[in-house]
Design a protein around this motif. Structure first.
Motif, short mmCIF file in Angstrom:
data_model
loop_
_atom_site.label_atom_id
_atom_site.label_comp_id
_atom_site.label_asym_id
_atom_site.label_seq_id
_atom_site.Cartn_x
_atom_site.Cartn_y
_atom_site.Cartn_z
N GLU A 288 33.90 39.93 36.50
CA GLU A 288 34.81 40.88 36.78
C GLU A 288 35.83 40.87 35.66
OE1 GLU A 288 36.76 40.51 40.38
OE2 GLU A 288 37.57 38.56 39.86
N GLY A 289 36.99 41.71 35.39
CA GLY A 289 37.78 41.90 34.42
C GLY A 289 38.80 40.45 34.56
N SER A 290 39.27 40.10 35.72
CA SER A 290 40.17 38.90 35.62
C SER A 290 39.71 38.07 36.87
CB SER A 290 41.60 39.48 36.07
OG SER A 290 42.52 38.44 36.29
N LEU A 291 39.22 36.90 36.64
CA LEU A 291 38.86 36.05 37.52
C LEU A 291 40.11 35.08 37.90
CD1 LEU A 291 35.86 35.21 39.09
CD2 LEU A 291 36.00 33.35 37.30
N ASP A 292 40.39 35.03 39.01
CA ASP A 292 41.66 34.19 39.49
C ASP A 292 41.64 33.98 40.90
OD1 ASP A 292 42.20 36.61 41.08
OD2 ASP A 292 43.52 37.45 39.75
N ALA A 293 42.62 33.21 41.74
CA ALA A 293 42.42 32.76 42.87
C ALA A 293 41.93 33.93 44.08
CB ALA A 293 44.00 32.32 43.26
N GLN A 294 42.44 35.26 43.70
CA GLN A 294 41.90 36.22 44.69
C GLN A 294 40.54 36.45 44.60
OE1 GLN A 294 44.39 39.75 43.82
NE2 GLN A 294 45.88 39.13 45.29
N SER A 295 39.95 36.04 43.35
CA SER A 295 38.33 36.47 43.03
C SER A 295 37.61 35.47 44.21
CB SER A 295 37.95 35.95 41.70
OG SER A 295 38.86 36.85 40.92
N LEU A 296 38.18 34.17 44.56
CA LEU A 296 37.58 33.45 45.40
C LEU A 296 37.66 33.71 46.70
CD1 LEU A 296 38.10 30.01 43.57
CD2 LEU A 296 36.18 31.88 42.89
N ALA A 297 38.66 34.75 47.19
CA ALA A 297 38.92 35.05 48.61
C ALA A 297 38.23 36.42 49.01
CB ALA A 297 40.49 35.00 48.64
N GLY A 298 37.03 36.37 48.63
CA GLY A 298 36.41 37.79 49.34
C GLY A 298 36.06 38.74 48.32
N ILE A 322 40.26 34.41 32.53
CA ILE A 322 39.89 33.38 33.63
C ILE A 322 41.15 32.65 33.98
CG2 ILE A 322 38.47 31.36 34.47
CD1 ILE A 322 36.25 32.57 32.73
N THR A 323 41.72 32.39 34.98
CA THR A 323 42.97 31.58 35.18
C THR A 323 42.78 30.37 36.04
OG1 THR A 323 43.81 33.08 36.88
CG2 THR A 323 44.26 33.92 35.05
N LEU A 324 41.37 30.40 36.58
CA LEU A 324 41.20 29.02 37.42
C LEU A 324 40.98 28.11 36.26
CD1 LEU A 324 38.72 31.10 39.77
CD2 LEU A 324 41.03 30.35 40.47
N SER A 325 41.07 26.95 36.84
CA SER A 325 40.73 25.75 36.03
C SER A 325 39.42 25.35 36.29
CB SER A 325 41.51 24.42 36.68
OG SER A 325 40.98 24.07 38.15
N PRO A 326 38.65 24.43 35.28
CA PRO A 326 37.23 24.12 35.39
C PRO A 326 36.73 23.47 36.65
CG PRO A 326 38.23 23.54 33.19
CD PRO A 326 39.33 24.08 33.96
N ALA A 327 37.77 22.78 36.99
CA ALA A 327 37.63 22.24 38.66
C ALA A 327 37.52 23.01 39.86
CB ALA A 327 38.75 20.96 38.82
N ASP A 328 38.36 24.05 39.49
CA ASP A 328 38.29 25.42 40.45
C ASP A 328 36.95 26.15 40.48
OD1 ASP A 328 40.66 24.83 41.65
OD2 ASP A 328 41.88 26.19 40.34
N LEU A 329 36.55 26.42 39.22
CA LEU A 329 35.19 27.06 38.98
C LEU A 329 34.01 26.25 39.32
CD1 LEU A 329 36.53 28.41 35.57
CD2 LEU A 329 35.79 29.69 37.60
N ALA A 330 34.18 24.99 39.20
CA ALA A 330 33.04 24.15 39.53
C ALA A 330 33.10 23.88 41.21
CB ALA A 330 33.19 22.75 38.83
N GLU A 331 34.13 23.99 41.80
CA GLU A 331 34.20 23.73 43.30
C GLU A 331 33.70 25.03 43.84
OE1 GLU A 331 37.24 22.74 46.79
OE2 GLU A 331 38.01 22.73 44.80
#
Length: 373
Positions: A288-298, A322-331
């Motif tokens: 998607e255009g912007s991958l952030d914390a909201q992307s992981l919430a539904g 992408i504003t998420l950290s590698p750790a967030d993405l892996a999780e």
């Protein structure tokens, strides 16, 4: 190699269908003999209709009343006897220059006009998607277009717009209910915000639509008055119902007259065949255009990742940024990721060359995966 490409839209530059085509080209660049399944996805927000048309739906164009009462060219899609109505098509934020003034004046009458057109055209059901609206009128405009009457304490019709809701005294839903009698009515959203409160439609989404602190307070008061009037009219109490604040409260109005709520992503995914495509795949790629914390919430990328995980298939993601950290993405379960801004000379360059860069990033992910055996 069997690869499923299942992106959402890249807002401002690529529809989900265009993004899927660019990703498929990238897969072919890296693995020319790969089997590719294109499954563009959406979560009920803007762009949902494009995905439905790509899945075989028939587009219906209708001129309706826009969010500031000027005519706009809107549309809905008919698929399998159901009419899919995208709120943003009639009252999207793209129709206005958000300001404190428009935050109070915008309304959803055009949404109701789309629903009425679909019902009178023979649709056996309506699915309302509610993201991306310019209005915080609690769906009052929509219900009025469906036949509801809304009056103040003197018996005068209340003007359209969220700012006028503070004067609502009485609501009559009878005509709207007659119009929808026997019609399956559903709301598709993955937003969980209630109509009222600090997580509600005015507080959370009002500022995105031009509302300052004073306007937010005024809209909150109006929405509370509106919810109480709906309840007195025999509607459901939607003030605190999760999801009722979606689309500036248009979801709440639909719920008040009996609409059922379901996940926007799950609904669209069931129509695009992603579950069948994922089974047996070697790799799934979303984006998607912007991958952030909201992307992981539904949002759509999280939904795609969940389906891939359940099928035991690795999932990668490509995003504009992408504003998420590698750790967030892996999780979150992503095994690989690429951001288009990292491949571009600037943010503007990444937007201008989005399709080209998306193809390049996808090819890199597939090439790495193929090299791993």
């Amino acid at each position: 190699m069997h690869v499923v490409v299942a992106p959402d839209k890249f807002k401002g530059c690529l529809t989900a269908v265009e993004a899927a085509d660019a990703m498929a080209a990238g897969v072919r660049d890296a693995a020319g003999d790969a089997r590719i399944d294109r499954c563009p996805v959406a979560d009920g927000g803007e762009g949902t209709l494009d995905v439905l048309v790509a899945s075989g739906g028939r587009r219906v164009d209708v001129e309706v009343t826009g969010p500031l009462s000027r005519p706009v060219a809107a549309r809905y899609v008919v698929l399998g006897g159901m009419a899919y109505v995208e709120s943003a098509s009639a009252c999207g934020i793209s129709y206005v220059e958000p300001s404190a003034r428009t935050a109070l004046l915008t309304h959803t009458r055009g949404v109701g006009e789309l629903i009425r057109h679909a019902v009178e055209g023979g649709a056996r059901g309506v699915v309302l998607t509610v993201g991306g609206t310019a209005s915080t009128d609690g769906g009052a405009g929509m219900l009025r277009a469906l036949g509801a009457t809304v009056h103040d304490a003197r018996g005068n019709p209340v003007p359209l717009g969220g700012g006028a809701l503070t004067s609502v005294a009485t609501v009559d839903l009878a005509a709207a209910r007659r119009l929808l009698d026997g019609i399956e009515f559903r709301v598709a959203t993955d937003v969980t915000n209630p109509l009222l409160g600090r997580d509600g439609a005015a507080a959370v989404f009002g500022p995105q639509k031009g509302a300052g602190p004073r306007e937010v307070e005024h809209l909150e008061t109006g929405l509370r008055t509106w919810a109480e009037a709906l309840l007195r009219a025999g509607g459901r109490d939607v003030a605190a119902v999760p999801g009722s604040g979606a689309g500036g409260g248009v979801a709440g109005a639909a719920m008040a007259i009996g609409a059922m709520v379901e996940s926007g992503f799950d609904l669209i995914a069931s129509l695009t065949g992603i579950d069948d495509a994922v089974r047996g795949a070697d790799l799934v790629i979303t984006g998607e255009g912007s991958l952030d914390a909201q992307s992981l919430a539904g949002k759509a990328p999280a939904g795609v990742a969940d389906r891939a995980h359940r099928a035991g298939v690795p999932v990668a993601v490509v995003a504009g940024r992408i504003t998420l950290s590698p750790a967030d993405l892996a999780e979150a379960g992503f095994t690989a990721w690429r951001a288009l801004v990292d491949l571009a000379a600037s943010k503007e360059d990444s937007l201008r060359r989005a399709a080209e860069l998306l193809r390049e990033a996808t090819a890199a992910i597939v090439g790495d995966r193929a090299g791993q055996g």
